[in-house]
Design an enzyme around this catalytic site. Structure first.
Site, PDB file in Angstrom:
ATOM      1  N   SER A  94      -0.055 100.476 -21.962  1.00  0.00           N
ATOM      2  CA  SER A  94       0.468  99.105 -21.991  1.00  0.00           C
ATOM      3  C   SER A  94      -0.612  98.034 -22.074  1.00  0.00           C
ATOM      4  CB  SER A  94       1.332  98.848 -20.754  1.00  0.00           C
ATOM      5  OG  SER A  94       2.471  99.665 -20.784  1.00  0.00           O
ATOM      6  N   THR A 157       0.924  94.216 -18.988  1.00  0.00           N
ATOM      7  CA  THR A 157       1.505  93.359 -20.027  1.00  0.00           C
ATOM      8  C   THR A 157       1.229  91.875 -19.800  1.00  0.00           C
ATOM      9  OG1 THR A 157       3.227  95.006 -20.443  1.00  0.00           O
ATOM     10  CG2 THR A 157       3.627  92.785 -21.286  1.00  0.00           C
ATOM     11  N   GLU A 221       7.336  88.972   4.003  1.00  0.00           N
ATOM     12  CA  GLU A 221       8.653  89.606   3.967  1.00  0.00           C
ATOM     13  C   GLU A 221       8.679  90.957   4.687  1.00  0.00           C
ATOM     14  OE1 GLU A 221      12.070  90.576   0.532  1.00  0.00           O
ATOM     15  OE2 GLU A 221      10.015  90.090  -0.057  1.00  0.00           O
ATOM     16  N   PHE A 276       7.843  87.536  -5.692  1.00  0.00           N
ATOM     17  CA  PHE A 276       9.006  87.960  -4.921  1.00  0.00           C
ATOM     18  C   PHE A 276       8.836  89.304  -4.215  1.00  0.00           C
ATOM     19  CE2 PHE A 276      10.388  85.158  -8.389  1.00  0.00           C
ATOM     20  CZ  PHE A 276      10.861  84.102  -7.624  1.00  0.00           C
ATOM     21  N   GLU A 318       8.878  89.943 -19.493  1.00  0.00           N
ATOM     22  CA  GLU A 318       8.720  91.392 -19.534  1.00  0.00           C
ATOM     23  C   GLU A 318       9.765  92.095 -18.671  1.00  0.00           C
ATOM     24  OE1 GLU A 318       5.544  95.011 -18.689  1.00  0.00           O
ATOM     25  OE2 GLU A 318       5.452  93.206 -17.451  1.00  0.00           O
TER      26      GLU A 318
END
Length: 510
Positions: A94, A157, A221, A276, A318
Site C-alpha cells: 500500500s 495510504t 478512551e 477516534f 480511504e
C-alpha cells in the site's frame, strides 16, 4: 418474486440494454470543465472480486438476490484498469501504490512520498528523492485539503499525501531505528502535523491517537489498556503542535469521539483533527455507533467544511480496513467495509456537483480473494456452493482465499465446515496455502471516474497516471498549459487548446 418474473421476459433485458445505450450516447458530450474539487475514494485491497461480492452483499442487505444491484461506484460512467506493480514488486504493497496514485511516481514497496532511488528503511537514501502529492499541489493552488480514513491517519495510504519516508512503519519515533533518528529522518505522525499547515482549511480524520502523545501517556478512551498508551520518545504532544499552527482568525477543533464530531457546526470550523481510536478504527460491523463515527459520517462533515473554500478542495477518503479484513481472511468484515465505503461515495455524490467535482474510486491493490462454485442466483454471498466436493465429499463456501489463516487440516483432511458457523463475522474462509496473514493479489484493479475530465481514465493505465489526471483536471501541479489564468469567476477556465481539442476530430492534432 416480481423481479424473477420480469427477468423471464426477453423484453425486460432488451429495454434495459436500450436504456443503457441511451445513457452511453449522452457521454459523447465530454465534460471538459475545470475540476474545482477532486475527491478520490481509495478502497484499500478492493480488487474486482471484492467489488462484485460487495455489490451482491449490498443487494442482499436490502432483501434482494443481489447480483442485479448497483453499487454507487458502478454508476460512474468511466472505468479504467490500473496496473498496480511497484518498481521492485510484482505484487505491491500500500505504500508504493499510494505514492503512485497520489504523487504520480511509481516507487519501491514500503516507501512513501519518495522515488525508487530510495531504499526501504534506509533513511539517508530518501534525502533529495522526495516527490510531492496532489494534496500538496492543491494546497499550493489555495484549495482546502482533507484526509479521511478508517485506518491510522499515519498509515500507508494517507501518509503518501503528506509525508516522505523510506519506511512506511515509522508511525512515530518509537518505531524508528537509532540510525534513522541519528540521520535526522522524521516519523510520519510528526510529518503530518508539520507538513499540513499554511492551508486555507484542512480536515484530518481517522485513528492513530497513540502516535501523537508522549510514551506511556494514558489514552483518553481506554484508560486501562497499555497498548493504547502514547508512543512518542521525543515527549511531544503533536495535538498541541497542530493547534499551535492555527492563524489567529481561524477556528480549529480537535475531537476524539462521534458525539463531539456530530455536535460541531461545520460553518464555524476551519481546521478539524478527529482521532477516534489509538490505532485503526473499529471494523464497521463491530463499530460502537455512539463513540465512533462511520466513514460516511466523517465524509459528510469533511465535505461540509472543505466546501466553504471558493477555490475548492482536494479530499482523500480511504476505506482502509477492507484490506485488513482480507488479510485476516474474514471476508464478512472486508465486504461490510466495502459497502460502507460505497455509502460514503453516495453521500459525497449528493453533496457535490458533476459540473465541478471530479470523483475517482479505485483500489491500491487486490487480494487473493475469490468466490465461485456454481452458486445459484441469490445464494448468500457468505453461503455454500450447491454441491459437495467430488473429491473429498465435503461442502465448501463460495468465498475462498488463495492463501491465508483459513487453511485447516483435521485428521489429515480438509475441515468439514458443516460443523462451523461460516456466516459468523469472524469466520476465516478456507485457503489453499497456510499463512498467518493472507496476501495481496497482483492483478489490475478498477478505476471508476465521474465529473470533469473523467474520460481521461479510459483504458489500461499505469497506476501513477491517476495523480496526473487529478492534477490536469483541477489545474494544479506541473501541467497547467491548458489552463487560462484565473477568470473573473474566481477559478481557472479551460484555455484555447482545450477548446480546440473539443472542436477538432480526434487525430487532427496527433
Amino acid at each position: 418474486s416480481v423481479s424473477a418474473e420480469k427477468e423471464k421476459d426477453a423484453k425486460y433485458w432488451r429495454d434495459q440494454a436500450q436504456q443503457t445505450l441511451k445513457n452511453a450516447l449522452r457521454l459523447q458530450k465530454l465534460n471538459t470543465n475545470v475540476a474545482k474539487n477532486v475527491i478520490i475514494f481509495l478502497g484499500d485491497g478492493m480488487g474486482v472480486s471484492t467489488v462484485t461480492a460487495a455489490r451482491i452483499l449490498k443487494g442482499q442487505l436490502q432483501h434482494n438476490p443481489g447480483e442485479e444491484t448497483s453499487l454507487e461506484m458502478d454508476k460512474f460512467p468511466y472505468v479504467a484498469l490500473s496496473k498496480t506493480y511497484n518498481t521492485n514488486a510484482q505484487v505491491p504493497d500500500s505504500a508504493g501504490t499510494a505514492t503512485a496514485f497520489l504523487c504520480g511516481v511509481k516507487t519501491n514497496e514500503g516507501t512513501i512520498g519518495v522515488s525508487a532511488a530510495t531504499q526501504r528503511s534506509q533513511c539517508s537514501t530518501a534525502k533529495g528523492n522526495e516527490v510531492t502529492s496532489i494534496l500538496h499541489w492543491a494546497k499550493d493552488a489555495g484549495k482546502s485539503v482533507g484526509i479521511v480514513t478508517t485506518t491510522r491517519v499515519n498509515h500507508a495510504t494517507p501518509s503518501a499525501a503528506y509525508a516522505h519516508s523510506a519506511e512506511r512503519e515509522w508511525y512515530s519515533d518509537n518505531e524508528m531505528s537509532p540510525e534513522a533518528l541519528r540521520q535526522g529522518c522524521k516519523d510520519i505522525a510528526y510529518q503530518l502535523m508539520h507538513n499540513i499547515k499554511d492551508i486555507e482549511a484542512s480536515v484530518i480524520m481517522g485513528g492513530g491517537r497513540k502516535y501523537m502523545f508522549p510514551k506511556n501517556r494514558t489514552d483518553v478512551e481506554y484508560e486501562m489498556d497499555e497498548k493504547s498508551r502514547g508512543t512518542r520518545l521525543d515527549g511531544l504532544n503533536l495535538i498541541d503542535t497542530w493547534k499551535s499552527f492555527k492563524p489567529k482568525h481561524k477556528h480549529s477543533h480537535y475531537v476524539w469521539n462521534r458525539t463531539e464530531l456530530l455536535t460541531l457546526d461545520p460553518h464555524t470550523v476551519d481546521y478539524l483533527l478527529g482521532l477516534f481510536e489509538p490505532g485503526d478504527l473499529q471494523y464497521e460491523l463491530n463499530r460502537n455507533n455512539v463513540t465512533d463515527p462511520s466513514l460516511s459520517e466523517m465524509v459528510e462533515v469533511a465535505v461540509k467544511i472543505l466546501s466553504k473554500n471558493p477555490k475548492g478542495f482536494f479530499l482523500l477518503v480511504e476505506g482502509g480496513r477492507i484490506d485488513h479484513g482480507h488479510h485476516e481472511s474474514k471476508a464478512k468484515l472486508a465486504l461490510h467495509e466495502t459497502v460502507e465505503m460505497d455509502r460514503a461515495i453516495e453521500k459525497a455524490g449528493a453533496m457535490t456537483s458533476l459540473e465541478d467535482t471530479l470523483t475517482i474510486v479505485t483500489a491500491d491493490h487486490s487480494h487473493v480473494f475469490t468466490f465461485g462454485g456454481y452458486t445459484p442466483r441469490g445464494n448468500s454471498i457468505f453461503g455454500l456452493a450447491p454441491m459437495v466436493s467430488d473429491t473429498d465429499n465435503k461442502p465448501f463456501t463460495a468465498i475462498l482465499y488463495g492463501n491465508g489463516p483459513g487453511y485447516k487440516v483435521i485428521g489429515g483432511e480438509r475441515e468439514n465446515i458443516y460443523k462451523v458457523d461460516y456466516a459468523h463475522s469472524n469466520y476465516q474462509a478456507q485457503a489453499a496455502v497456510p499463512l498467518r496473514y493472507e496476501t495481496h493479489g497482483g492483478e489490475d484493479v478498477a478505476v471508476f471516474a465521474k465529473g470533469p475530465m473523467a474520460h481521461l481514465l479510459h483504458g489500461v493505465h499505469e497506476q501513477n497516471y491517476i495523480a496526473h489526471v487529478m492534477g490536469y483536471a483541477a489545474c494544479v501541479g506541473a501541467n497547467q498549459d491548458h489552463c487560462a489564468s484565473a477568470s473573473s469567476a474566481g477559478g481557472p477556465s479551460p484555455g484555447p487548446l482545450l477548446l480546440l481539442l473539443t472542436l477538432l476530430p480526434l487525430g487532427t492534432l496527433f
